[in-house]
Design an enzyme around this catalytic site. Structure first.
Site, PDB file in Angstrom:
ATOM      1  N   HIS A   1       1.046  -1.026   0.365  1.00  0.00           N
ATOM      2  CA  HIS A   1       0.282  -0.094  -0.282  1.00  0.00           C
ATOM      3  C   HIS A   1       1.185   1.097  -0.358  1.00  0.00           C
ATOM      4  O   HIS A   1       1.471   1.113   0.779  1.00  0.00           O
ATOM      5  CB  HIS A   1      -1.282   0.130   1.431  1.00  0.00           C
ATOM      6  CG  HIS A   1      -2.199   0.796   1.003  1.00  0.00           C
ATOM      7  ND1 HIS A   1      -1.736   2.141   1.037  1.00  0.00           N
ATOM      8  CD2 HIS A   1      -3.295   0.479   0.642  1.00  0.00           C
ATOM      9  CE1 HIS A   1      -3.552   2.718   0.372  1.00  0.00           C
ATOM     10  NE2 HIS A   1      -3.698   1.555   0.549  1.00  0.00           N
ATOM     11  N   LEU A   2       0.751   2.228  -0.952  1.00  0.00           N
ATOM     12  CA  LEU A   2       1.516   3.314  -1.092  1.00  0.00           C
ATOM     13  C   LEU A   2       0.898   4.620  -0.717  1.00  0.00           C
ATOM     14  O   LEU A   2       0.322   4.646  -1.451  1.00  0.00           O
ATOM     15  CB  LEU A   2       1.998   3.220  -2.893  1.00  0.00           C
ATOM     16  CG  LEU A   2       2.714   1.942  -3.698  1.00  0.00           C
ATOM     17  CD1 LEU A   2       2.554   2.427  -4.722  1.00  0.00           C
ATOM     18  CD2 LEU A   2       3.820   1.836  -2.918  1.00  0.00           C
TER      19      LEU A   2
END
Length: 156
Positions: free
Chosen positions: A74-75
């Site tokens: 998850h950026l």
């Protein structure tokens, strides 16, 4: 049982998942793993494991290994609100990828300009037992970690 070596998808400072400023990740609601506070600027986010891209969104992706282990990258936190701004995908959902292959280019400065936290949680999806995830020494020490270096191992 299988053991999966999970790589750091971006370079930066290794962080224990419990220290991520989002209870969904820090409490292990999604699964267990670790995180990376990324280097600033534009970075390439790589596949932390080899497998099939199960889900690809501009700000996150899930890769499932041949052994059925799903790993979420998850950026940034709350980056779904950015509608893809600052993210460029290099693969498609359903593609087979190799650990280390570039999946998304991530412009960390765009995330920070929106006032969002750029940290990158990496978790084994639906892993309920934290003892099945053993973090690398860099995570325990909070050290800098290179993209592609071991972040943790997961036994499932």
């Amino acid at each position: 049982m299988s053991t999966s070596r999970v790589l750091a998808p971006v370079p930066g400072r290794a962080v224990a998942l419990k220290d991520v400023a989002d209870p969904v990740f820090s409490a292990g609601m999604v699964g267990h793993g670790a995180a990376v506070d990324p280097a600033r600027g534009v970075v390439d986010a790589i596949a932390p494991v080899s497998g099939k891209v199960l889900k690809l969104m501009p700000h996150a992706y899930v890769i499932v290994t041949n052994d059925g282990v799903g790993v979420l990258v998850h950026l940034g936190l709350d980056t779904v609100t950015m509608n893809g701004d600052g993210f460029t995908a290099h693969v498609r959902q359903g593609d087979d990828v190799t650990a280390g292959q570039v999946v998304i280019t991530y412009d960390v400065s765009v995330v920070e300009a929106k006032g969002l936290n750029p940290i990158v949680p990496v978790v084994v999806m639906d892993e309920r037992d934290p003892n099945n995830v053993v973090v690398a020494d860099a995570v325990r020490a909070g050290d800098e970690i290179a993209s592609g270096a071991e972040l943790f191992t997961a036994t499932t």
